[in-house]
Design an enzyme around this catalytic site. Structure first.
Site, PDB file in Angstrom:
ATOM      1  N   GLU A 110       0.832  -1.248   0.394  1.00 38.61           N
ATOM      2  CA  GLU A 110      -0.050   0.036   0.211  1.00 38.61           C
ATOM      3  C   GLU A 110       1.706   1.412  -0.670  1.00 38.61           C
ATOM      4  OE1 GLU A 110      -2.211   1.739  -0.100  1.00 38.61           O
ATOM      5  OE2 GLU A 110      -4.041   1.761   0.841  1.00 38.61           O
TER       6      GLU A 110
ATOM      7  N   ASP B 140      -3.960   6.583   5.334  1.00 41.92           N
ATOM      8  CA  ASP B 140      -5.045   7.525   6.764  1.00 41.92           C
ATOM      9  C   ASP B 140      -5.671   7.226   8.017  1.00 41.92           C
ATOM     10  OD1 ASP B 140      -5.778   9.614   7.112  1.00 41.92           O
ATOM     11  OD2 ASP B 140      -6.626  10.360   4.516  1.00 41.92           O
TER      12      ASP B 140
HETATM   13  P1  5GP Z   1      -7.947   5.464   4.622  1.00 37.84           P
HETATM   14  O1  5GP Z   1      -8.619   4.523   4.065  1.00 37.84           O
HETATM   15  O2  5GP Z   1      -6.289   5.016   4.865  1.00 37.84           O
HETATM   16  O3  5GP Z   1      -7.961   6.430   5.166  1.00 37.84           O
HETATM   17  O4  5GP Z   1      -6.795   5.581   3.167  1.00 37.84           O
HETATM   18  C1  5GP Z   1      -5.378   5.377   2.583  1.00 37.84           C
HETATM   19  C2  5GP Z   1      -5.785   5.410   0.404  1.00 37.84           C
HETATM   20  O5  5GP Z   1      -5.800   8.017   0.814  1.00 37.84           O
HETATM   21  C3  5GP Z   1      -4.475   6.075   0.060  1.00 37.84           C
HETATM   22  O6  5GP Z   1      -4.279   4.505  -0.403  1.00 37.84           O
HETATM   23  C4  5GP Z   1      -4.362   6.984  -0.763  1.00 37.84           C
HETATM   24  O7  5GP Z   1      -5.366   6.138  -1.989  1.00 37.84           O
HETATM   25  C5  5GP Z   1      -5.684   7.852  -0.247  1.00 37.84           C
HETATM   26  N1  5GP Z   1      -4.533   8.943   0.193  1.00 37.84           N
HETATM   27  C6  5GP Z   1      -4.715   9.110   2.055  1.00 37.84           C
HETATM   28  N2  5GP Z   1      -3.557   9.916   2.413  1.00 37.84           N
HETATM   29  C7  5GP Z   1      -3.014  10.821   0.855  1.00 37.84           C
HETATM   30  C8  5GP Z   1      -2.355  11.652   0.601  1.00 37.84           C
HETATM   31  O8  5GP Z   1      -1.461  12.195   1.272  1.00 37.84           O
HETATM   32  N3  5GP Z   1      -1.952  12.457  -0.360  1.00 37.84           N
HETATM   33  C9  5GP Z   1      -2.720  10.755  -0.934  1.00 37.84           C
HETATM   34  N4  5GP Z   1      -2.339  10.922  -2.478  1.00 37.84           N
HETATM   35  N5  5GP Z   1      -3.408  10.142  -0.874  1.00 37.84           N
HETATM   36  C10 5GP Z   1      -3.775   9.786  -0.179  1.00 37.84           C
END
Ligand code: 5GP
Length: 178
Positions: free
Chosen positions: A98, A102
């Site tokens: 991954e 986030d």
């Molecule tokens: P989560 O489910 O952990 O909130 O989100 C994970 C996904 O969100 C990552 O695989 C990515 O696609 C997107 N994401 C989260 N933070 C960032 C960031 O700072 N930059 C970018 N480009 N994508 C992010």
């Protein structure tokens, strides 16, 4: 694109060094295990290709895709499968590759989904982690860098499908997305 970047967090050589370290650790841990690396599209493609070159044991790869943020920097919540894996992972050692964690909700979903196939093990390898943003408990077995709650792009990571081809990871200027 460079003008849209507020600050470079990790340049190419710093990223490569970290990816080499991760590859070395995985190579040690997966001797004779023939792991399946599952790359989460699309942000993890550069990470996967660099990582696999630095793993010295035999391995297989596959790809998995979920609905994404779209043109937003906030999580849209979970989630729709766009592309499922094609590999039979029952009894296999799986490493989920991954780009960034986030809230952790995406990986939680993926872990639970893949677990239903009864693999021998599932571990997570994430290049970036935002520990302060976690909304669920998630164990990252192989972690690259921890960062704050800023929105980053480059090295595969996008904003509205742009910036993926930047060779470094940088913080996107707020005025680009606000
Ligand atoms: P989560 O489910 O952990 O909130 O989100 C994970 C996904 O969100 C990552 O695989 C990515 O696609 C997107 N994401 C989260 N933070 C960032 C960031 O700072 N930059 C970018 N480009 N994508 C992010």
């Amino acid at each position: 694109m460079k003008n849209d970047i507020e600050k470079i967090l990790f340049d190419e050589s710093k990223i490569l060094k970290k990816v080499q370290d991760l590859g070395l650790r995985i190579s040690e841990d997966y001797k004779a295990k023939n792991p399946v690396l599952i790359c989460i599209l699309r942000g993890s493609v550069i990470f996967l290709s660099d990582l696999m070159k630095n793993i010295s044991v035999p391995l297989e790869i596959d790809f998995f895709s979920l609905s994404s943020y779209g043109a937003s920097t906030k999580s849209s919540g979970i989630v729709k499968i766009r592309k499922d894996i094609d590999t039979e992972i029952t009894g296999r050692h799986v490493i989920v590759v991954e780009d960034i964690v986030d809230s952790g909700l995406t990986l939680k979903y993926i872990e639970e989904y893949l677990s239903k196939h009864n693999p021998s093990s599932i571990k997570i390898c994430a290049l970036l982690d935002k520990p302060k943003a976690h909304k669920t408990e998630i164990k990252i077995h192989y972690k690259g860098f921890e960062i704050g709650n800023e929105f980053v792009v480059g090295y595969g990571l996008d904003f509205a499908e742009k910036y993926r081809n930047l060779p470094y990871i940088g913080i996107l200027k707020k005025e680009i997305y606000s």
